[in-house]
Design a protein around this motif. Sequence first.
Motif, short mmCIF file in Angstrom:
data_model
loop_
_atom_site.label_atom_id
_atom_site.label_comp_id
_atom_site.label_asym_id
_atom_site.label_seq_id
_atom_site.Cartn_x
_atom_site.Cartn_y
_atom_site.Cartn_z
N CYS A 29 -3.95 7.84 8.39
CA CYS A 29 -5.33 7.77 8.89
C CYS A 29 -6.06 9.09 8.70
O CYS A 29 -7.23 9.09 8.31
CB CYS A 29 -5.33 7.35 10.35
SG CYS A 29 -4.85 5.63 10.57
N LEU B 290 -4.84 4.51 0.51
CA LEU B 290 -4.92 5.22 1.79
C LEU B 290 -5.90 4.55 2.74
O LEU B 290 -5.59 4.32 3.91
CB LEU B 290 -5.37 6.66 1.56
CG LEU B 290 -4.29 7.67 1.22
CD1 LEU B 290 -4.91 9.00 0.80
CD2 LEU B 290 -3.34 7.86 2.39
N LEU B 291 -7.10 4.24 2.23
CA LEU B 291 -8.12 3.64 3.09
C LEU B 291 -7.72 2.26 3.59
O LEU B 291 -7.89 1.93 4.76
CB LEU B 291 -9.46 3.59 2.35
CG LEU B 291 -10.10 4.94 2.08
CD1 LEU B 291 -11.27 4.80 1.11
CD2 LEU B 291 -10.54 5.60 3.37
N ALA C 181 -6.99 9.34 5.08
CA ALA C 181 -8.09 8.42 4.77
C ALA C 181 -9.41 8.96 5.29
O ALA C 181 -10.43 8.88 4.60
CB ALA C 181 -7.80 7.04 5.36
N SER D 259 -6.84 6.79 -3.26
CA SER D 259 -7.85 6.60 -2.22
C SER D 259 -7.90 5.17 -1.67
O SER D 259 -7.96 4.98 -0.46
CB SER D 259 -9.23 7.04 -2.72
OG SER D 259 -9.62 6.29 -3.85
N ALA E 105 -4.77 2.61 6.08
CA ALA E 105 -5.27 3.09 7.37
C ALA E 105 -5.98 1.98 8.12
O ALA E 105 -5.78 1.81 9.33
CB ALA E 105 -6.21 4.28 7.16
N TYR F 227 0.84 -1.20 0.00
CA TYR F 227 0.00 0.00 0.00
C TYR F 227 0.88 1.25 0.00
O TYR F 227 0.57 2.23 -0.67
CB TYR F 227 -0.95 0.01 1.20
CG TYR F 227 -1.99 -1.08 1.14
CD1 TYR F 227 -2.72 -1.34 -0.02
CD2 TYR F 227 -2.28 -1.87 2.26
CE1 TYR F 227 -3.69 -2.33 -0.07
CE2 TYR F 227 -3.24 -2.87 2.22
CZ TYR F 227 -3.94 -3.10 1.06
OH TYR F 227 -4.89 -4.08 1.01
#
Length: 87
Positions: free
Chosen positions: A73, A48-49, A76, A45, A52, A34
């Motif tokens: 975080c 990041l999500l 996200a 996106s 996190a 990631y």
Amino acid sequence: MPGGTTHPLTADDLVEQAELCERAGRQDEAIAGYRQALEAQPGHSAALLKLAAILLDRGFTADTDLGAAVDVCRAAIALLPDPAPAH
């Protein structure tokens, strides 16, 4: 590949690889994947999500860079619809 032509992995490719690692229980490899996706495309996106989520799941104390984990975080959270204020 025929002709010796190779194509660099896209951020989406790296996220897919990281997801496979995560499903196989290889969290450290998933986190690295990631992060590679975010290097290839800052602000991606899904990367990041998912990063996190995995960092929250395993706890920040397990991450060697707490500041970076908090930043991920926060980034996200900003992507979520109507996020509550982060503290």
